[in-house]
Design a protein around this motif. Structure first.
Motif, PDB file in Angstrom:
ATOM      1  N   GLY A   1      60.565  51.266  14.730  1.00  0.00           N
ATOM      2  CA  GLY A   1      59.154  51.563  14.483  1.00  0.00           C
ATOM      3  C   GLY A   1      58.853  51.710  13.011  1.00  0.00           C
ATOM      4  N   ALA A   2      59.840  52.167  12.254  1.00  0.00           N
ATOM      5  CA  ALA A   2      59.757  52.250  10.793  1.00  0.00           C
ATOM      6  C   ALA A   2      58.511  52.972  10.310  1.00  0.00           C
ATOM      7  N   ASP A   3      58.160  54.065  10.964  1.00  0.00           N
ATOM      8  CA  ASP A   3      57.022  54.883  10.560  1.00  0.00           C
ATOM      9  C   ASP A   3      57.504  56.139   9.847  1.00  0.00           C
ATOM     10  N   LEU A   4      56.574  56.818   9.188  1.00  0.00           N
ATOM     11  CA  LEU A   4      56.854  58.107   8.562  1.00  0.00           C
ATOM     12  C   LEU A   4      56.587  59.206   9.583  1.00  0.00           C
ATOM     13  N   PHE A   5      57.543  60.091   9.773  1.00  0.00           N
ATOM     14  CA  PHE A   5      57.444  61.167  10.765  1.00  0.00           C
ATOM     15  C   PHE A   5      57.125  62.478  10.071  1.00  0.00           C
ATOM     16  N   ASP A   6      56.157  63.210  10.621  1.00  0.00           N
ATOM     17  CA  ASP A   6      55.844  64.512  10.054  1.00  0.00           C
ATOM     18  C   ASP A   6      56.864  65.549  10.509  1.00  0.00           C
ATOM     19  N   ALA A   7      56.806  66.727   9.891  1.00  0.00           N
ATOM     20  CA  ALA A   7      57.815  67.754  10.142  1.00  0.00           C
ATOM     21  C   ALA A   7      57.824  68.203  11.601  1.00  0.00           C
TER      22      ALA A   7
END
Length: 299
Positions: free
Chosen positions: A194-200
């Motif tokens: 998916g190569a997305d940025l994940f939040d905390a």
């Protein structure tokens, strides 16, 4: 680490074992290291966005090697001098470093490439390692976070991502194995492909990190848990880490490196990395929107 009476050696400095000290230049150019009552704090400082450059990797390996035999150090806390970026990712300009690209296993322990060797040096350190994540960590930076024993992230400020697939490659610094161990196969596939940025908060729910904390509370929380662990009776940390040894990832690391090396050789990774740099990667603005930047280039 070589004991010298009441002192120990880190880099080029003699450091008192008790009380807070600072390791200053010329010992390290990308790290600031302090020690207080068994807690070693390592502040990463490689402007403008804390890329994991060869000098930073070399300095981290020097520090980790010196700490391995230092019985007075009980906890190692990693944080960033930049509130926006923990470790952005591996330095993309390495694509033009013939030595880095031609033989990525040079100088690394048998069976590991240099990027994997750094993660394993963190993961197998006898001290308790803690990452305080208050900014963004992608690629090699996210791998470094996952290699630590514990990691705590600031809600609304921290972000984790493995964006390598956008360049046609796979994580090559232990990321596939650390994610498989921490999150399970299904979520590891989502994170990598998916190569997305994940939040905390999502990273916590997935098991990628220990805990997501309000940004205003993370400093006090990490300071408290590090201090509490360092103050445990002699032998306790070693006994617990002996009872809970790190998983043997040797076979998985070999598979990961083979997959990374094959894809790097066959995919348009070099062209994409150079295009990313030209489009603003490794600048603060470009790094804030890195996934979108990489997708726009690959389109």
């Amino acid at each position: 680490m070589t004991p010298l009476g009441d002192y120990s050696t880190i880099g080029m400095h003699r450091i008192p074992r008790d009380g807070e000290i600072v390791v200053t230049q010329p010992a390290f150019s990308t790290l600031h290291v302090t020690r207080e009552r068994g807690v070693v704090k390592v502040v990463l400082d490689n402007p403008p966005v804390n890329v994991l450059s060869l000098p930073m990797m070399a300095e981290l390996m020097t520090l980790l090697t010196s700490l391995r035999d230092d019985a007075a150090a009980r906890v190692v806390v990693f944080e960033s001098a930049d509130p926006e970026f923990f470790i952005a990712h591996v330095d993309m300009t390495l694509v033009d470093d013939e030595n880095a690209v031609a033989d990525p296993t040079a100088g690394a322990p048998e069976g590991l490439n240099v990027f994997q060797a750094l993660g394993e040096a963190v993961r197998t350190l006898p001290q308790v390692t803690i990452v305080k994540l208050a900014g963004l960590a992608r690629g090699g930076g996210a791998e470094f976070v996952a290699a630590a024993d514990m990691n705590f992230a600031a809600i609304g400020r921290a972000g984790l991502g493995q964006m390598e697939a956008l360049g046609g490659i796979v994580p090559g610094g232990g990321g596939t194995q650390y994610l498989l161990s921490r999150t399970g196969r299904n979520r590891a596939l989502e994170i990598i492909l998916g190569a997305d940025l994940f939040d905390a908060e999502t990273a916590e729910r997935y098991g990628w990190i220990n805990r997501a904390l309000p940004a205003g509370e993370i400093d006090a929380f990490v300071d408290r848990i590090a201090r509490n662990i360092a103050d445990l009776p002699d032998g306790t940390i070693a006994a617990v880490k002996h009872a809970l040894p790190p998983q043997d990832l040797a076979a998985g690391m070999r598979r990961e490196h083979e997959a990374w090396a094959n894809q790097f050789a066959n995919a348009p990774a070099e062209k994409l990395l150079r295009a990313a740099l030209a489009a603003g990667a490794q600048t603060p603005d470009g790094e804030r929107r890195l996934e979108d930047l990489l997708r726009s280039i690959a389109a």
